[in-house]
Design a protein around this motif. Structure first.
Motif, mmCIF file in Angstrom:
data_model
loop_
_atom_site.group_PDB
_atom_site.id
_atom_site.type_symbol
_atom_site.label_atom_id
_atom_site.label_comp_id
_atom_site.label_asym_id
_atom_site.label_seq_id
_atom_site.Cartn_x
_atom_site.Cartn_y
_atom_site.Cartn_z
ATOM 1 N N MET A 79 0.824 -1.205 0.000
ATOM 2 C CA MET A 79 0.000 0.000 0.000
ATOM 3 C C MET A 79 0.862 1.260 0.000
ATOM 4 N N GLY A 80 2.157 1.088 -0.061
ATOM 5 C CA GLY A 80 3.069 2.222 0.045
ATOM 6 C C GLY A 80 2.991 3.175 -1.134
ATOM 7 N N ILE A 81 3.194 4.455 -0.851
ATOM 8 C CA ILE A 81 3.260 5.483 -1.899
ATOM 9 C C ILE A 81 4.404 6.432 -1.560
ATOM 10 N N THR A 82 4.722 7.289 -2.502
ATOM 11 C CA THR A 82 5.718 8.346 -2.275
ATOM 12 C C THR A 82 5.087 9.695 -2.584
ATOM 13 N N LEU A 83 5.178 10.611 -1.646
ATOM 14 C CA LEU A 83 4.700 11.973 -1.846
ATOM 15 C C LEU A 83 5.805 12.937 -1.474
ATOM 16 N N PHE A 84 6.158 13.810 -2.388
ATOM 17 C CA PHE A 84 7.202 14.811 -2.151
ATOM 18 C C PHE A 84 8.481 14.165 -1.605
ATOM 19 N N ASN A 85 8.868 13.082 -2.282
ATOM 20 C CA ASN A 85 10.103 12.350 -1.961
ATOM 21 C C ASN A 85 10.076 11.706 -0.578
ATOM 22 N N GLN A 86 8.892 11.529 -0.017
ATOM 23 C CA GLN A 86 8.761 10.889 1.291
ATOM 24 C C GLN A 86 7.980 9.586 1.124
ATOM 25 N N SER A 87 8.552 8.489 1.589
ATOM 26 C CA SER A 87 7.888 7.193 1.491
ATOM 27 C C SER A 87 6.860 7.058 2.611
ATOM 28 N N LEU A 88 5.633 6.710 2.238
ATOM 29 C CA LEU A 88 4.546 6.572 3.198
ATOM 30 C C LEU A 88 4.011 5.147 3.165
ATOM 31 N N ARG A 89 3.573 4.671 4.316
ATOM 32 C CA ARG A 89 3.099 3.294 4.441
ATOM 33 C C ARG A 89 1.834 3.056 3.632
ATOM 34 N N THR A 90 0.939 4.036 3.623
ATOM 35 C CA THR A 90 -0.338 3.900 2.923
ATOM 36 C C THR A 90 -0.690 5.233 2.267
ATOM 37 N N PRO A 91 -1.726 5.249 1.401
ATOM 38 C CA PRO A 91 -2.175 6.512 0.814
ATOM 39 C C PRO A 91 -3.206 7.229 1.689
ATOM 40 N N ILE A 92 -3.187 6.964 2.984
ATOM 41 C CA ILE A 92 -4.152 7.542 3.922
ATOM 42 C C ILE A 92 -3.448 8.559 4.813
ATOM 43 N N MET A 93 -4.065 9.714 5.003
ATOM 44 C CA MET A 93 -3.542 10.748 5.880
ATOM 45 C C MET A 93 -4.659 11.237 6.797
ATOM 46 N N LEU A 94 -4.275 11.854 7.921
ATOM 47 C CA LEU A 94 -5.247 12.467 8.820
ATOM 48 C C LEU A 94 -5.383 13.938 8.441
ATOM 49 N N ALA A 95 -6.590 14.325 8.088
ATOM 50 C CA ALA A 95 -6.863 15.684 7.642
ATOM 51 C C ALA A 95 -6.665 16.685 8.774
ATOM 52 N N PRO A 96 -6.433 17.950 8.425
ATOM 53 C CA PRO A 96 -6.310 18.970 9.465
ATOM 54 C C PRO A 96 -7.666 19.243 10.112
ATOM 55 N N VAL A 97 -7.775 18.918 11.382
ATOM 56 C CA VAL A 97 -8.994 19.180 12.150
ATOM 57 C C VAL A 97 -8.596 19.992 13.373
ATOM 58 N N GLY A 98 -9.145 21.166 13.502
ATOM 59 C CA GLY A 98 -8.756 22.042 14.594
ATOM 60 C C GLY A 98 -9.464 21.727 15.896
ATOM 61 N N MET A 99 -8.934 22.271 16.964
ATOM 62 C CA MET A 99 -9.594 22.285 18.271
ATOM 63 C C MET A 99 -10.010 20.894 18.741
ATOM 64 N N GLN A 100 -9.116 19.921 18.593
ATOM 65 C CA GLN A 100 -9.463 18.540 18.904
ATOM 66 C C GLN A 100 -9.716 18.297 20.383
ATOM 67 N N ALA A 101 -9.367 19.253 21.227
ATOM 68 C CA ALA A 101 -9.643 19.119 22.658
ATOM 69 C C ALA A 101 -11.131 19.132 22.953
ATOM 70 N N ILE A 102 -11.964 19.549 21.999
ATOM 71 C CA ILE A 102 -13.406 19.479 22.235
ATOM 72 C C ILE A 102 -13.896 18.035 22.190
ATOM 73 N N ALA A 103 -13.097 17.146 21.570
ATOM 74 C CA ALA A 103 -13.453 15.733 21.499
ATOM 75 C C ALA A 103 -12.839 14.942 22.653
ATOM 76 N N HIS A 104 -11.624 15.327 23.057
ATOM 77 C CA HIS A 104 -10.893 14.594 24.103
ATOM 78 C C HIS A 104 -9.874 15.539 24.724
ATOM 79 N N PRO A 105 -9.676 15.481 26.034
ATOM 80 C CA PRO A 105 -8.755 16.433 26.688
ATOM 81 C C PRO A 105 -7.361 16.487 26.090
ATOM 82 N N GLU A 106 -6.841 15.349 25.628
ATOM 83 C CA GLU A 106 -5.491 15.331 25.054
ATOM 84 C C GLU A 106 -5.461 15.862 23.621
ATOM 85 N N GLY A 107 -6.602 15.887 22.958
ATOM 86 C CA GLY A 107 -6.684 16.448 21.618
ATOM 87 C C GLY A 107 -5.641 15.917 20.664
#
Length: 381
Positions: A79-107
């Protein structure tokens, strides 16, 4: 992944993990609904207006079906890919989501630990609940990008970008679809604004340029300064040149839905495009991201990477998005629901499920690698 290993893994997960944690995104959302107050839950789960775009982001995936291919020997999958010369395990990333402390104290700190362990890049929001430098410490050498909300004070934007580069972030994601705040009925009903409560000010209250603009650095003053700066109707393509002067990192624009804007992005020297409608949180009635993707991919024609955000929930969704022209995908709400229910363990479980669903979907579609995924394995329903 060998067949015997997959079967062993399946039995392990059935016997242990799935007895204590949700399995589907829908299950995670139901449990998050039970845990979170109305304000935080609706802020995470809801969209703008009548939430038509929120719904269409999901239904768009059901309009495409995978046509499995057989007898193709898929023993040695990757499932590996390369983006901007960086090898990644999968083509999945975590999107930018702000203020994550509203979901959990550690955010974001809990999210960062789970992302690091899974080998999945995290895109950190400008309005994170913890400073970008603290999140970087948690991630160590793990891949991470920084998402920039443009500021009406250009020097604040420059400062944020330079801090991100110094803290080891490897790309800058400029979000371009938030020149005004989307009309979110749920938040109005709840009278809820985490930004006004100061949940997203960590990067601002630690920023020397922004703080230099204040006569007194207090939480209240910082929040007001953020609100004064964060909405930017004057943002235009010429601002890319200024951003380029501040950093040597790749610059992606997030929020592109029209092929003409994709063409302009290439012309103005942007390094990557994220096809996104902000998860249906900005303009209601907008085109879904999966519907917008093929025309954008055609215009870009492989010149720069194209990523897809908004609506991805399953491994089959990932296959469909890549087959229609995405180089990678981002998920948002799924990991937030996991974070709300079980903190770091919840985010890790959501990622684990999605990665293994992708592996199964690739195998059953007759694909040994992400590069094998193309429109030939899809049919329009």
């Amino acid at each position: 992944m060998a067949e015997t290993n997959k079967e062993s893994l399946l039995f392990t997960r059935v016997n242990k993990d799935t007895q204590s944690l949700p399995v589907s995104v829908e299950d995670w959302e139901r449990q998050a609904r039970e845990i979170l107050p109305d304000g935080p839950f609706d802020y995470i789960a809801g969209g703008s207006g009548a939430e038509e775009t929120l719904a269409s982001n999901r239904t768009a995936f059901s309009k495409w079906a995978i046509v499995p291919r057989m007898m193709r020997d898929v023993t040695n999958r990757t499932m590996g890919i390369t983006l901007f010369n960086q090898s990644l395990r999968t083509p999945i990333m975590l999107a930018p989501v702000g203020m994550q402390a509203i979901a959990h104290p550690e955010g974001e700190l809990a999210t960062a630990r789970a992302a690091k362990e899974a080998g999945v890049p995290l895109v950190v929001s400008t309005v994170s609940a913890h400073p970008m430098e603290r999140i970087a410490e948690v991630m160590g050498d793990a891949p991470r990008w920084f998402q920039l909300y443009w500021s009406n004070d250009r020097e604040v934007s420059a400062s944020m970008v330079k801090r991100a580069e110094a803290a080891g972030y490897s790309a800058i994601v400029l979000t371009v679809d938030t020149i005004m705040l989307g009309w979110k009925r749920r938040d109005f009903r709840n009278g809820y604004s985490p930004l006004r409560e100061g949940k997203g000010m960590a990067n601002y209250i630690t920023d020397p340029v922004l703080c230099s603009r204040l006569t007194e650095v207090t939480a209240e003053n910082v929040v007001e300064e953020i609100l004064k700066n964060i909405y930017h109707p004057a943002l235009n393509w010429n601002d890319i040149a200024f951003l380029r002067e501040q950093t040597s990192l790749p610059i992606l624009v997030k929020g592109i839905l029209h092929p003409d804007d994709a063409r302009l992005a290439v012309e103005y020297g942007v390094d990557g495009i994220i096809v996104s409608n902000h998860g249906g949180r900005q303009m209601d009635g907008a085109i879904s991201t999966l519907e917008a993707l093929p025309a954008i991919a055609k215009v870009v024609a492989g010149k720069i990477p194209v990523l897809l955000d908004s609506g991805v929930r399953t491994g089959a969704d990932v296959v469909k998005a890549i087959a229609l022209g995405a180089n990678a995908v981002m998920i948002g709400r799924p990991f937030l629901f996991g974070l709300a229910v079980a903190g770091e363990k919840g985010v890790a479980s959501v990622l684990d499920t999605l990665i293994h669903e992708l592996d199964v979907a690739m195998a059953l579609s007759g694909s040994n690698s992400v590069a094998d995924l193309n429109e030939s394995i899809l049919v329009r329903v």
